[in-house]
Design an enzyme around this catalytic site. Structure first.
Site, mmCIF file in Angstrom:
data_model
loop_
_atom_site.group_PDB
_atom_site.id
_atom_site.type_symbol
_atom_site.label_atom_id
_atom_site.label_comp_id
_atom_site.label_asym_id
_atom_site.label_seq_id
_atom_site.Cartn_x
_atom_site.Cartn_y
_atom_site.Cartn_z
ATOM 1 N N GLU A 157 0.829 -1.079 -0.008
ATOM 2 C CA GLU A 157 0.057 0.098 -0.132
ATOM 3 C C GLU A 157 1.053 1.122 0.082
ATOM 4 O O GLU A 157 1.738 1.554 0.836
ATOM 5 C CB GLU A 157 -1.011 -0.023 1.280
ATOM 6 N N CYS A 160 -2.213 8.550 3.423
ATOM 7 C CA CYS A 160 -1.936 8.026 2.041
ATOM 8 C C CYS A 160 -3.324 8.082 1.341
ATOM 9 O O CYS A 160 -3.298 8.081 0.315
ATOM 10 C CB CYS A 160 -1.555 6.530 2.171
#
Lengths: 681, 681
Positions: free
Chosen positions: B255, B294
């Site tokens: 990720e 993020c």
């Protein structure tokens, strides 16, 4: 003959001399293969710009229909495929696995696509997730097709099945495919491919074929493309670490080397059906496709006390296998696919012989029927015995991709499990035992290291599909050495070609996107009873709210008398009071859903043909005498069966009591005609 | 203070000087971090040999219980976690996301594990696959825990949540975890971790912590290990191409960077609730965690006609954000996590300014409350405007991991979609519109490139969890630049830590391995009515075969009268004959299952407490007057609710007619007491 590729809508012969492809038996030149001169960036953009949009414009059911049509059409060309298949070294039985097996995969995916996927473009993945208190904000995963190309790099051993088993789930997902067959047997792939193109069943751009190398194609991959590779671990690893694959997180499915084991249970001595089944299966796995199957049994793990019996039985059977020209009826095993393969396998056998002795089959001395030893890629079936598998290495890590198997005697089940796991990740394993305790111990010991496990005993052997046959229903792939990938597995295999996205929003918005009514979305009174509406007039959200009905003690008594259900909780106040959930006499749950039908059914003849079932019924709160119930039906999902003149309609159903509390929730499943007057069906 | 690691069952201080970790606001030294001297091969083998077997010995429900206990225990230590969290630059609101958000993830996985997973060790994945004609050979996928270690490499921005969101699904799966926090905020991770170890809730070996580098750990990975990485794309790519990861097909979940978009619908002009919601959300995403998420919004894609209004509204709101010492109540945005981050972000903003103008926030001139500009890692919220996003590059590919967002005006929805997709794969996107047509077009345009999409309008905004919040229920991850991975997503996230294996064999053998009775396995007459048996005495396969009953026209009439269900197919021979499925008057389906209950119910007080529902009811063949029906019930699956004194028992149920043909199949769901005399509950 120059083997042509099919790219950007036309057949193209590669430039230059190319690689010569030869008949495995006679060594005769069949074709030259080269992809020189192909513009690979254009191959990908043709898939993305022509094939992808055309496929995505269809529903899953429409795409399933294409697969079925392809399977039917190809079935009409079988004779020419079988004829050419012989050149690959395949016997008729081998060709059946490859050719009929491949067509079967198309039919299974066509069928599963129609039964297990919706007749729409978005796949709704799993249930709605509850993420807010009152339900105004909810969540649902969906899957949509990736918008790139599926690049399928296939192995030489299954020129037909290898193409079709990957192509079926990709096309069903809605992704165009670029097929790159292994060069040595690509002439057969190309023939089958050519028939698909000629049939014009698929929209232009859905399928392209590259015979020869993929040139700089990998340089142009994006995160919307998928690579699915079958072949050697070395090549898989080189491709997987390609800078573009790494930096764009290109999906990469690999199915590579695999040292597969078959285990004979400690109960299954000579004379038992399982012993005989085991011998037969190991022989079959060694010789089918001349052992050129990534799932073939490479290690036969047998109880030490009966390994001599096993070897004797194997020798006896292997002797009967006639090696030779696969065009001859009585030949049981043809040549390897190429002379290069023969060289490689003999080298691997030499490696194995450092740790194991050859107990059957001598590569330097064996009979070949109807073919020349020098021109054809022949080897005999070779059985080895490794007496100390615990301390050996090569036998656990060397894949001799031919008719080669090593016997490993074990003392305890723990050892047997350990020997199988030394394969460091395998595609398939099998276990032969009549004892389910042993089956369970071995299966759970092997499961973390295997993609598929077959458990064979006398009860299931007759219908067994065998150790080495991947099925479209089941995952094909395995951890570690086997590549860490998964193919097929039914609809799971389709998902490799789709992006899963979590949606969050109002139930109304999510209903609109998913094509499925979600709890909390608008309930619309359509003005007429929705059972009066033919299929196409029904809208998601169309709702019927019934009148209410009092439930009486007499109802309960009459229902009990009529059905015979006199469970104490319905009949005996005192006992029912002791029940922790009821605290007193309650109406039958079956009465509630029956009375609800009485409240919602529109009795007259009309487009609703049948209530064919119920899903997910839950009784939430007991109903007692003098409670009043009411029912709501909301059109939740529609699945048209276009060729049948009707569709399936699921109705979200809720029965409530006089307090408005839900007492039961379920989905009522109906068949609704496309016709307001369905007598015409 | 030397930050200790916890490895092979003990706390270990790394050798050498280590890296100095500093308070983000004051620059004060908090701890030194080093992992030098740790034996990483032993870390992995301790996980594999101690933690793994202990966890695998438990059922899913037992492991879910561990997560719940961890969540409760950690909740009691909140004050010290919040206090230390301030040092990372987090305001109280920021800490809530990290700390309470992390604990919430434990609770959600505990709850899902108990509700959605079986109370056993093997997960049965999907339904049985029909692969033989008569059913003596069948197939079922299972998932079992991988037998290695889960190596979690986490990012600095969520020192608590980042650890717990990965740890919860791994432990629930049955895999031991090695946590490697990002160094700069590892002191907070370590404190939370220390409380978990001290609590002794988890078996030894389930959890290890490495503060500092992972040394040569990757050299020792096998196909049974999983790496889950969160951080920069560059590091992810370097790790992903590690030779051992490649050659052993080590599972690798990434990720990484993500340029996330938020889109304002063309309908949502100034004055609409959606416009205001959008402004508020973009501001929140810019400033929460000082933009170090993020999932934060990096691109605000707005209709060109109202971009000036949007920027004006943003400036007005951003001006009100107080930047400074996060310990102060009125401070809305603290410093970045480190001075290194500040340097990097200012460099990225310089890159963005080649294509976009800064319209709010000047890094060279802004006010800081209660802290020093030189010692703390402060930047102001910075809004940029890129007037020509179609021809720009850097704004689509540069992640400035701080309070930075670029406004992009669009003319058409196609352009808006194209601008969002230029992110080349994103974790999260959001769409603000009251128009579901627009919502649908934008969502389906964005879906292939996004892992999560939030659709916000006035109806759901109040309960919305927002653009930037991953939820344990939903997939967190995205294609391409976002790393191509998936975390969480409910039980999907657990499966990353398990091996899926297709089992084939006799129904009896597969029932034994899966702990679920499979059609075709033995049906055993237990000698007593199975409803007489308390939970623990019931065996899978225990079967009750009822007597038979004739269905009469009078039954149909009486049932119709009692329930009110007078659908023509039950009442009118002539009309029913026109129905394509019935061809004549038929009994109500609801009558059949009610009469079946009458046939199978054991009416007396006993361990069966309730029939709480039905699953997968399908009416297969119509039943007409004078047909005889009979019902079979077989104990199919048992799920103990140990703390409740009862368990759920599902019964495979089949109604047959006098020809032995199935007319209806379903699962009857009951609650069965552990006690033969359940008055004691």
């Amino acid at each position: 003959m120059k083997l042509e590729s099919y790219v950007y809508g036309k057949w193209v012969a590669g430039a230059g001399a190319g690689v010569g492809l030869r008949d495995a038996t006679s060594g005769a030149l069949i074709a030259d293969s080269s992809s020189a001169g192909i513009d690979f960036a254009s191959v990908l953009s043709f898939a993305r710009e022509r094939g992808g949009p055309a496929l995505r414009d269809m529903t899953f059911h429409q795409r399933a229909g294409l697969l079925k049509a392809l399977g039917k059409m190809l079935g009409e060309h079988k004779p020419e495929f079988y004829a050419l298949s012989t050149a690959t070294g395949a016997t008729k039985a081998d060709s059946w696995v490859d050719i009929d097996g491949g067509f079967g995969t198309l039919f299974v995916y066509a069928s599963k696509g129609t039964r297990e996927l919706p007749n729409q473009r978005v796949f709704v993945d799993g249930g709605t997730e509850v993420i807010s208190k009152t339900g105004t904000f909810t969540a649902q995963h969906i899957c949509v097709p990736l918008e790139g190309a599926a690049v399928h790099i296939n192995a030489f051993n299954f020129p037909v099945w290898g193409m079709l088993e990957k192509l079926a789930p990709a096309l069903l997902a809605g992704m165009p495919v670029v097929v790159k067959p292994a060069t040595s047997t690509s002439y057969l792939t190309q023939l089958v491919f050519r028939r698909m193109i000629e049939s014009k069943i698929l929209p232009e751009g859905s399928l392209q074929l590259v015979c020869g190398s993929l040139g700089d194609l990998f340089e142009h991959l994006t995160c919307q493309d998928v690579v699915s590779f079958t072949g050697s671990a070395g090549t898989a690893q080189a491709l997987r670490r390609h800078p573009v694959v790494i930096s764009n997180s290109v999906r990469f499915v690999a199915e590579t080397d695999s040292i597969n084991s078959s285990l004979l249970g400690s109960d299954a001595g000579p004379g038992t059906p399982e012993f005989d089944l085991f011998v037969r299966e190991v022989v079959r796995e060694m010789t089918t496709k001349t052992g050129q199957k990534c799932t073939a049994i490479r290690k036969a793990i047998v109880p030490a006390g009966i390994s001599a019996d096993f070897i004797a039985a194997m020798k006896e059977r292997l002797q009967r296998i006639v090696v030779g020209n696969p065009a001859l009826e009585h030949v049981g095993m043809g040549p390897l696919a190429s002379l290069g393969q023969r060289t490689e396998i003999l080298e691997r056998v030499r490696l194995l012989r450092n740790e194991a002795e050859l107990v059957a089959g001598d590569p330097d001395q064996f009979t070949i029927e109807g073919a020349s030893r020098d021109l054809g890629a022949f080897v005999p079936p070779m059985l080895l015995l490794c007496k100390r598998p615990g301390s050996a290495r090569a036998v656990h890590t060397t894949e001799a991709f031919g008719p080669v198997c090593t016997v490993m005697p074990y003392e305890s089940l723990e050892d047997a499990i350990a020997f199988a796991r030394r394969g460091e990740g395998s595609l398939a394993g099998s276990i032969f035992t009549a004892d389910d305790d042993i089956a369970c111990r071995l299966a759970l010991g092997l499961a973390p290291m295997h993609g598929r496990l077959v458990l064979i005993n006398r009860d299931c052997a007759k219908e067994s599909t065998g150790h080495g046959s991947p099925l479209p229903h089941l995952v094909h792939g395995g951890p570690g050495r086997a590549g860490g990938g998964e193919e097929m597995g039914g609809i799971r295999g389709v998902m490799h070609y789709m992006q899963r996205t979590a949606l969050q929003g109002s139930p109304q918005t999510l209903s609109r996107i998913t094509g499925r009514w979600i709890k909390g979305a608008a309930q619309v009174n359509p003005g007429v009873h929705p059972f009066r509406k033919p299929f196409h007039e029904l809208n998601l959200g169309d709702t019927f709210l019934s009148g209410s009905r009092e439930v009486t003690l007499e109802d309960i008594e009459r229902f009990a008398a009529l059905t015979g259900d006199t469970f104490y909780a319905h009949m005996d106040e005192e006992l029912a009071a002791r029940n922790p959930f009821f605290g007193g006499r309650v109406a039958h749950g079956y009465f509630l859903i029956s009375a609800a039908a009485g409240l919602f059914v529109d009795p007259d003849y009309g487009p609703v043909l049948a209530n064919y079932g119920i899903d997910a019924l839950r009784f939430i709160k007991p109903v007692k005498a003098r409670d009043r119930i009411q029912v709501r039906l909301t059109c939740k999902q529609k699945t048209l069966r276009a060729d049948k003149g009707y569709g399936e309609v699921a109705w979200d159903t809720e029965i409530t009591n006089q307090m408005g509390e839900p007492v039961a929730t379920y989905d009522v499943l109906t068949m609704v005609s496309e016709d307001a007057n369905p007598g015409n069906i």
